[in-house]
Scaffold this active site. Sequence first.
Site, PDB file in Angstrom:
ATOM      1  N   ILE A 148      -0.730  50.763  22.066  1.00 48.11           N
ATOM      2  CA  ILE A 148       0.374  51.718  22.017  1.00 48.11           C
ATOM      3  C   ILE A 148       1.408  51.414  23.087  1.00 48.11           C
ATOM      4  O   ILE A 148       2.622  51.448  22.830  1.00 48.11           O
ATOM      5  CB  ILE A 148      -0.160  53.159  22.156  1.00 48.11           C
ATOM      6  CG1 ILE A 148      -1.088  53.476  20.989  1.00 48.11           C
ATOM      7  CG2 ILE A 148       0.994  54.167  22.185  1.00 48.11           C
ATOM      8  CD1 ILE A 148      -1.829  54.779  21.115  1.00 48.11           C
ATOM      9  N   CYS A 149       0.954  51.071  24.282  1.00 49.56           N
ATOM     10  CA  CYS A 149       1.874  50.719  25.365  1.00 49.56           C
ATOM     11  C   CYS A 149       2.762  49.541  24.975  1.00 49.56           C
ATOM     12  O   CYS A 149       3.938  49.478  25.345  1.00 49.56           O
ATOM     13  CB  CYS A 149       1.091  50.365  26.625  1.00 49.56           C
ATOM     14  SG  CYS A 149       0.020  51.670  27.232  1.00 49.56           S
ATOM     15  N   SER A 150       2.190  48.612  24.219  1.00 52.00           N
ATOM     16  CA  SER A 150       2.937  47.412  23.816  1.00 52.00           C
ATOM     17  C   SER A 150       4.027  47.713  22.798  1.00 52.00           C
ATOM     18  O   SER A 150       4.879  46.870  22.541  1.00 52.00           O
ATOM     19  CB  SER A 150       1.968  46.361  23.256  1.00 52.00           C
ATOM     20  OG  SER A 150       1.042  45.963  24.254  1.00 52.00           O
TER      21      SER A 150
END
Length: 220
Positions: free
Chosen positions: A45-47
């Site tokens: 998700i961070c990516s």
Amino acid sequence: MPTLRLGSTAPDFEAQTTNGPVKFHEYIGDSWAILFSHPAARTPICSTELPAFAKLEPEFTKRGVKLLGLSVDPVEANSSWIDDMEDISGTRVKFPIISDSDRKVSTLYDMLDQQDATNVDTKGLPLTVRSVFIIDPSKKIRLILTYPASTGRNTAEVLRVVDSLQTGDKHTIATPINWVPGDDVVIPVSVSDEKAKTLFPKFRAIKPYLRLTPLGTESK
């Protein structure tokens, strides 16, 4: 550790980032700033989130806003992750990403996950949740958002809040539900009808406590 609330002074700190060392208040300068945390580098998700913020960075820059991300990984891991994210999204992350391996900044801003015991690193240390702080040029916290690690954020909403705050500061108004620039705004109840007629000649009263007005040239 003092509890951070809206109107609190954003705590100052020094940290290593992918763009070199940063002194937070010095980095903000006379600008607005958005400080936002991510659980870890090379997580799915961070990516998707950091490139989305990077894609909108020109819009934030137009509004005098500086971005500053945070991850609990070392600088080297965050720097190589930037290459991965560019492969994924086609967008290069250019704003600094704090390396908060010692959780100093995360603790200072109460970003650590207290809910999900599985949200930890390989050493068993807690990871951060998805926190967002909007900070104005006087270093006051104007917005605090906290998302669980499992939920990605909406970057357009963060930009919309910046527009709302800056418009409110400039014109001494408030903004209603789902407001976007160009929509009518709300005249605060602290402004009398007589004063509103002078400041906002085109206002209309839905109820005595709900008065709407366009922001035309007379209010700029």
